[in-house]
Structure formats: C-alpha cells, structure tokens
Design a protein around this motif. Structure first.
Motif, PDB file in Angstrom:
ATOM      1  N   ARG A   1     -27.187  80.752 -19.021  1.00  0.00           N
ATOM      2  CA  ARG A   1     -28.670  80.900 -19.929  1.00  0.00           C
ATOM      3  C   ARG A   1     -28.187  82.267 -20.597  1.00  0.00           C
ATOM      4  NH1 ARG A   1     -30.029  76.796 -21.387  1.00  0.00           N
ATOM      5  NH2 ARG A   1     -31.143  74.915 -19.925  1.00  0.00           N
ATOM      6  N   LEU A   2     -28.753  82.649 -21.765  1.00  0.00           N
ATOM      7  CA  LEU A   2     -28.557  84.061 -21.914  1.00  0.00           C
ATOM      8  C   LEU A   2     -29.917  84.605 -23.221  1.00  0.00           C
ATOM      9  CD1 LEU A   2     -25.421  83.490 -23.784  1.00  0.00           C
ATOM     10  CD2 LEU A   2     -25.417  84.837 -22.100  1.00  0.00           C
ATOM     11  N   THR A   3     -30.078  86.249 -21.777  1.00  0.00           N
ATOM     12  CA  THR A   3     -31.311  87.140 -22.629  1.00  0.00           C
ATOM     13  C   THR A   3     -30.362  87.971 -23.025  1.00  0.00           C
ATOM     14  OG1 THR A   3     -31.102  87.510 -20.182  1.00  0.00           O
ATOM     15  CG2 THR A   3     -32.061  85.841 -21.095  1.00  0.00           C
ATOM     16  N   PHE A   4     -31.306  89.675 -23.407  1.00  0.00           N
ATOM     17  CA  PHE A   4     -31.488  90.464 -23.315  1.00  0.00           C
ATOM     18  C   PHE A   4     -31.326  90.796 -22.231  1.00  0.00           C
ATOM     19  CE2 PHE A   4     -32.390  89.437 -28.038  1.00  0.00           C
ATOM     20  CZ  PHE A   4     -30.976  90.261 -28.451  1.00  0.00           C
ATOM     21  N   ALA A   5     -30.118  91.984 -21.889  1.00  0.00           N
ATOM     22  CA  ALA A   5     -30.070  92.428 -20.259  1.00  0.00           C
ATOM     23  C   ALA A   5     -31.382  93.951 -20.205  1.00  0.00           C
ATOM     24  CB  ALA A   5     -28.283  93.601 -20.036  1.00  0.00           C
TER      25      ALA A   5
END
Length: 202
Positions: free
Chosen positions: A196-200
């Motif tokens: 799962r990838l999100t903007f930090a």
C-alpha cells in the motif's frame, strides 16, 4: 508433461532475463507450484511485476519471490550448504507458501488465488516521498530498490528499524513520486501481501 510445463514456463519468463533453472512440481502439497531461477535480482523483479495474475493454461498465476536461495545460486555465490531432509508438516507447508519473499534472484510462481482487495483512497497531499506499508517481514532494501528505480527520479529507499512492514521511498519531485505510486499501488511482494502506497505526511 512436466518437461512440457517447464519448457512453457521458460518461454514465458525468459523475456525478463537470463534463466538458470526452472523447476515445476506436480506432486503432493507442491502441486501447481514452480520456481524460476534468474541470474540476477532484476530479472526476478521484472517477472514478478510482469506475470502477476497472467492467465497460464486457464489459471491465473500468483508470483512472489522465493523464501530461500536456490541451490544453483548458492553454489555460484559460495554460500551453498546441503539441506537437511525432513518430513514437512502440513502447517509448515502452508507457511512456506505464503512467505516466499527473499530477494535472491529467484522468482517463485504459486497457484494460490485470492480476492483482490479494495484500494484505499489516499487523501494525503502530494509529496516527493512515498510511504509504503503492508510489507512482508522479510522485505529487504534491495527488493524495494529494484521495484522503484525503474521510475524516473528515484533517489533512495529508507527502511525503519523495528518496523519491517513499512518503508519510505524518496523521488526527485512530487510528480515522479506520484507516477511510481500509481504504477506500484497494490503490487504483491508475496501472494499474501499487497503493498500500500501513500504520500508521506509533510
């Protein structure tokens, strides 16, 4: 028939790199599984991404990194040790199926099917740094570097001590990070774990 299967697997996966060995099993708990050994990690990584969920003779393939180095790779890098033969319990086999995830140039294909998970909406503002979670405990820095460096602007991967299931990936700018996020969202490092990838958070 097994030789024919190995030949078909070789032709299907050779587009991603130089293959050293193909092993396919049609017996017992390993029925429907195969291991394709590449001469480097890059070939294995490309095959994991390129062949995931591809229909192969009527069945969707589930691809992941193998849990252990193959003997042929171990002999090449000087780390080979004869394996102890032991009876494998059914619970052990179940674990080994779901945790094939060592970055050693070996890509393992399995027949495990699972329902696709619903993608979560990312409400974080754009950032040049991505936050990766739901990573398998065995994730290594080299595995993530191979995945993300194919995108322009890649700078580095940072793992977090004591938290093997998360990582930060930095790019040159927000646009480059966004393209990588879109391309690798939900990527299966193993059949069980979809990244799962999100903007930090800034």
């Amino acid at each position: 028939k097994r030789d024919e299967l190995r030949k078909n697997l070789y032709h299907a996966f050779s587009q991603f790199g130089n293959i050293l060995e193909v092993f396919a099993s049609k017996k017992g708990n390993k029925r429907g599984q195969a291991w394709i050994v590449f001469d480097d990690l890059s070939g294995a990584t490309k095959s994991v991404r390129g062949m995931q969920n591809v229909d192969f003779f009527g069945k969707k393939m589930r691809i992941s990194y193998a849990k252990m180095k193959s003997d042929i790779i171990s002999k090449m890098d000087g780390t080979y040790r004869p394996r102890e033969k032991r009876k494998v319990e059914s619970t052990d086999m179940k674990v080994s199926k779901s945790q094939k995830t060592e970055a050693n140039g070996t890509a393992g294909t399995t027949s495990m099917d699972e329902e696709p998970e619903e993608e979560e909406e990312d409400k974080s503002p754009p950032n040049k740094i991505l936050f990766a979670r739901n990573l398998p405990r065995e994730t290594e820095k080299a595995m993530l570097e191979q995945l993300f460096k194919q995108y322009d602007g890649f700078k580095e991967v940072r793992l977090v001590d004591g938290k093997p299931d998360i990582a930060f990936i930095e790019f040159g700018d927000e646009v480059q990070a966004g393209l990588a996020k879109e391309g690798l969202q939900g990527f299966h490092l193993t059949p069980k774990y979809a990244m799962r990838l999100t903007f930090a958070a800034k």
